[in-house]
Design a protein around this motif. Structure first.
Motif, PDB file in Angstrom:
ATOM      1  N   ALA A 186     -11.495  64.108   7.694  1.00 56.07           N
ATOM      2  CA  ALA A 186     -11.219  65.292   6.872  1.00 56.07           C
ATOM      3  C   ALA A 186     -11.449  64.987   5.401  1.00 56.07           C
ATOM      4  N   TYR A 194     -15.417  67.172   6.124  1.00 56.27           N
ATOM      5  CA  TYR A 194     -15.833  66.868   7.488  1.00 56.27           C
ATOM      6  C   TYR A 194     -15.156  65.593   7.978  1.00 56.27           C
ATOM      7  N   THR A 195     -15.255  65.373   9.276  1.00 53.25           N
ATOM      8  CA  THR A 195     -14.821  64.129   9.905  1.00 53.25           C
ATOM      9  C   THR A 195     -16.017  63.511  10.615  1.00 53.25           C
ATOM     10  N   THR A 221     -18.526  77.590  -3.995  1.00 51.95           N
ATOM     11  CA  THR A 221     -18.178  76.602  -2.972  1.00 51.95           C
ATOM     12  C   THR A 221     -18.924  75.302  -3.230  1.00 51.95           C
ATOM     13  N   ARG A 250     -20.738  69.463  11.736  1.00 52.21           N
ATOM     14  CA  ARG A 250     -20.889  70.606  10.828  1.00 52.21           C
ATOM     15  C   ARG A 250     -19.683  70.670   9.896  1.00 52.21           C
ATOM     16  N   PRO A 251     -19.886  70.566   8.578  1.00 53.79           N
ATOM     17  CA  PRO A 251     -18.758  70.604   7.646  1.00 53.79           C
ATOM     18  C   PRO A 251     -17.987  71.921   7.721  1.00 53.79           C
ATOM     19  N   THR A 252     -16.702  71.830   7.466  1.00 50.78           N
ATOM     20  CA  THR A 252     -15.808  72.985   7.417  1.00 50.78           C
ATOM     21  C   THR A 252     -15.629  73.421   5.966  1.00 50.78           C
ATOM     22  N   GLU A 253     -15.598  74.726   5.728  1.00 47.36           N
ATOM     23  CA  GLU A 253     -15.367  75.224   4.377  1.00 47.36           C
ATOM     24  C   GLU A 253     -13.885  75.521   4.185  1.00 47.36           C
ATOM     25  N   ASP A 254     -13.312  74.912   3.167  1.00 47.94           N
ATOM     26  CA  ASP A 254     -11.905  75.122   2.831  1.00 47.94           C
ATOM     27  C   ASP A 254     -11.820  76.101   1.662  1.00 47.94           C
ATOM     28  N   GLU A 273     -16.399  72.041   0.953  1.00 43.60           N
ATOM     29  CA  GLU A 273     -16.602  71.584   2.325  1.00 43.60           C
ATOM     30  C   GLU A 273     -15.966  70.216   2.546  1.00 43.60           C
TER      31      GLU A 273
END
Length: 353
Positions: free
Chosen positions: A14, A150-151, A27, A127-131, A148
């Motif tokens: 994360a 990711y793990t 972003t 695939r990165p997550t957008e926070d 963004e």
């Protein structure tokens, strides 16, 4: 042996350790590559080398000062270090280019790096997550922003050309080499001689070489820095440990890296592989080109199942001491101490042909 070949794996959980460039958006993206239709996050070699340099500074290294030159805007912007590898270990280990202006009398001087490292690419698609975030403290109209994360496990090879550490070739009548002190650097040469350097023949050219003790210390300092590595972006929101989760290294006579496919991503995109079978075959193929032991630093709890399989497949070589597995910090610091105390002085010269 003349080269230290290796592979490093960083475990990002994360995290957003290396930001990309956002285009007309609020972003902040992470760096990522699109490969065969899927996203693979990565950390650039430049970012990693900056982490390592700053870690070494935190440990006591005096860094080469930097200066921005050229126009405030436009294509003529440049940033130079002091370009003095005699005084500054980072100019020696990481290389530099100091480009002179066309109208200046000063010549361009450069040194390519003895420490080579690849891009830390994810070993599997991620695939990165957008926070999404909001800044609303003390203001009537909130400010929206995003980033963004990711793990993923990221892997990259490295290669350290040990004889070139503290060795600086001089230009010849045929022109400069990619590892040289310019003719205008007579002061640097004189300074090197004043601290015990000598002029030597090196890989077909003339060179100035620092004393062995200084060269040992620079290589050891680099390994100590890898053992204590810190850095990365977004630490306030996505703090993460950046010390290697897995690092492998072995001394080689040439610049080949037998670890390239032994530590890699699975062909089916399922994640990290550390193949004892592949490493065993590589060591056999290059049996006259490497020196035991192969050193692995493997953090407890990191892919324990893969570790057990690896140890089972290479049990014979492990029992014989041909392969040694320890904690990454212990392995790197132990090797640094061996180098600092002179146990591997033969590595600082090219092997006889």
């Amino acid at each position: 042996m003349a080269y230290l070949a290796g592979k490093i794996v960083l475990a990002v959980s994360a995290g957003a350790p290396n930001n990309g460039r956002g285009e007309n958006t609020t972003t902040t993206p992470v760096k990522k590559a699109r490969i065969r239709g899927q996203w693979y996050p990565y950390v650039s070699a430049q970012a990693f080398r900056r982490w390592l340099r700053e870690t070494m500074v935190d440990m006591g290294m005096v860094a080469s000062p930097t200066e921005r030159v050229g126009k405030a805007q436009g294509k003529a912007q440049k940033a130079n270090t002091a370009a003095d590898p005699i005084r500054y270990a980072d100019d020696d280990l990481f290389g530099y280019m100091k480009a002179a202006a066309k109208s200046a009398d000063e010549a361009t001087t450069l040194r390519d790096t003895p420490f080579m490292v690849g891009t830390f690419l994810s070993v599997e698609p991620a695939r990165p997550t957008e926070d999404f975030g909001v800044m609303s403290r003390g203001i009537e109209e909130p400010v929206l922003h995003g980033h963004e994360f990711y793990t993923a496990d990221l892997a990259a090879p490295f290669l350290l050309d040990i004889p070139r550490v503290g060795t600086f070739t001089l230009p010849t009548e045929r022109g400069g080499r990619p590892n040289y002190l310019s003719p205008e650097a007579a002061l640097q040469v004189a300074q090197a001689m004043s601290v015990g350097a000598e002029q030597v023949s090196f890989r077909g050219g003339s060179a100035v070489r620092l004393p062995l003790e200084a060269r040992r210390d620079r290589v050891a300092m680099l390994l100590d820095g890898l053992a204590e590595l810190t850095g990365g972006a977004k630490k306030a929101l996505h703090y993460g440990d950046r010390t290697p989760a897995l690092v492998a290294a072995l001394p080689m006579a040439g610049g080949v890296n037998p670890l390239t496919f032994a530590i890699d991503g699975a062909a089916d995109g399922s994640g990290l592989t550390v193949s004892g079978r592949v490493l065993g075959e590589e060591l056999k193929a290059w049996q006259d080109q490497w020196e035991a032991p192969v050193r692995l630093g493997w953090r407890p709890g990191f892919h324990e199942r893969i570790r057990k399989e690896f140890e089972h497949d290479l049990a014979g070589l492990i029992d014989e001491g041909q392969i040694v597995i320890d904690h990454p910090r212990s392995m790197l610091r132990g090797l640094a101490e061996e180098i600092r105390t002179g146990r591997h002085d033969a590595w600082f010269d090219d092997p006889a042909r």
